[in-house]
Scaffold this active site. Structure first.
Site, PDB file in Angstrom:
ATOM      1  N   CYS A 192       0.822  -1.203   0.000  1.00 30.57           N
ATOM      2  CA  CYS A 192       0.000   0.000   0.000  1.00 30.57           C
ATOM      3  C   CYS A 192       0.864   1.263   0.000  1.00 30.57           C
ATOM      4  O   CYS A 192       1.577   1.534  -0.944  1.00 30.57           O
ATOM      5  CB  CYS A 192      -0.971  -0.059   1.177  1.00 30.57           C
ATOM      6  SG  CYS A 192      -2.318   1.120   1.128  1.00 30.57           S
ATOM      7  N   HIS A 193       0.830   2.047   1.076  1.00 30.19           N
ATOM      8  CA  HIS A 193       1.655   3.250   1.198  1.00 30.19           C
ATOM      9  C   HIS A 193       3.030   2.946   1.798  1.00 30.19           C
ATOM     10  O   HIS A 193       3.875   3.827   1.891  1.00 30.19           O
ATOM     11  CB  HIS A 193       0.951   4.296   2.075  1.00 30.19           C
ATOM     12  CG  HIS A 193      -0.207   4.961   1.406  1.00 30.19           C
ATOM     13  ND1 HIS A 193      -1.433   4.350   1.266  1.00 30.19           N
ATOM     14  CD2 HIS A 193      -0.330   6.175   0.822  1.00 30.19           C
ATOM     15  CE1 HIS A 193      -2.262   5.162   0.641  1.00 30.19           C
ATOM     16  NE2 HIS A 193      -1.617   6.278   0.358  1.00 30.19           N
TER      17      HIS A 193
END
Length: 186
Positions: free
Chosen positions: A111-112
């Protein structure tokens, strides 16, 4: 048979991690025999993020300044919007990540989470994926970004979001089992 017997995995996180991106990979790794340790800038407990709200706290096993990357065989970086943004401002966390690459150890980021890889300056020339909103950040750091559920590049495993967790977890187990990768670099 335990695929990850004697494999010690550092899970680098702080408040604001995406709950599923820490708990589900941790469960998959432990199911295969790995020992997992939540490492954070501060002792105590950290809170994750789930469905737009804070989730149940997770106990921190050790502060970053209490351990060495040499204590571990692999590294997992969960995402969430807040988690990697906080960690990339902590030079201890950045150096911790960079050391895994210098030692050619496998790393997973979802994800991030790859935002922390940018700060550690380990993305140049690598192929990876992430949550789509940080695509430009990764490309500007020299990475080749692709829109796939899981990407493996010389021991670096990346995925886009919680929906990709089954594929991400499977590749984590494979890469963490293989151990050091000659192409992994800082």
């Amino acid at each position: 048979m335990s695929l990850l017997k004697d494999v010690r995995v550092a899970i680098l996180a702080t408040n604001g991690f995406e709950e599923s991106e820490l708990l589900e990979p941790r469960k998959a790794l432990e199911k295969e025999g790995a020992e997992t340790f939540v490492i954070a800038p501060d002792a105590g407990k950290i809170k994750g993020w789930k469905d737009g709200n804070w989730s149940d706290p997770v106990t921190v096993d050790a502060r970053i300044d209490q351990v060495s990357p040499s204590d571990f065989d692999a590294l997992l970086i969960p995402g969430g919007v807040i988690n990697p943004d906080q960690l990339r401002r902590d030079m201890g966390a950045v150096e911790f990540v960079r050391a895994f690459f210098k030692d050619q150890k496998p790393v997973g980021a979802i994800c991030h989470g790859p935002q922390l890889l940018i700060e550690a300056e380990v993305t140049n020339g690598r192929t990876l994926t992430s949550f789509a909103s940080i695509r430009k950040d990764l490309e500007n750091s020299g990475a080749q970004w692709v829109d796939e559920e899981v990407v493996v590049d010389q021991g670096l495993v990346t995925s886009r979001s919680p929906k990709d967790l089954p594929a991400f977890n499977k590749k984590l187990v494979e890469e963490f089992r293989e151990g050091k990768h000659a192409g992994q670099r800082a």
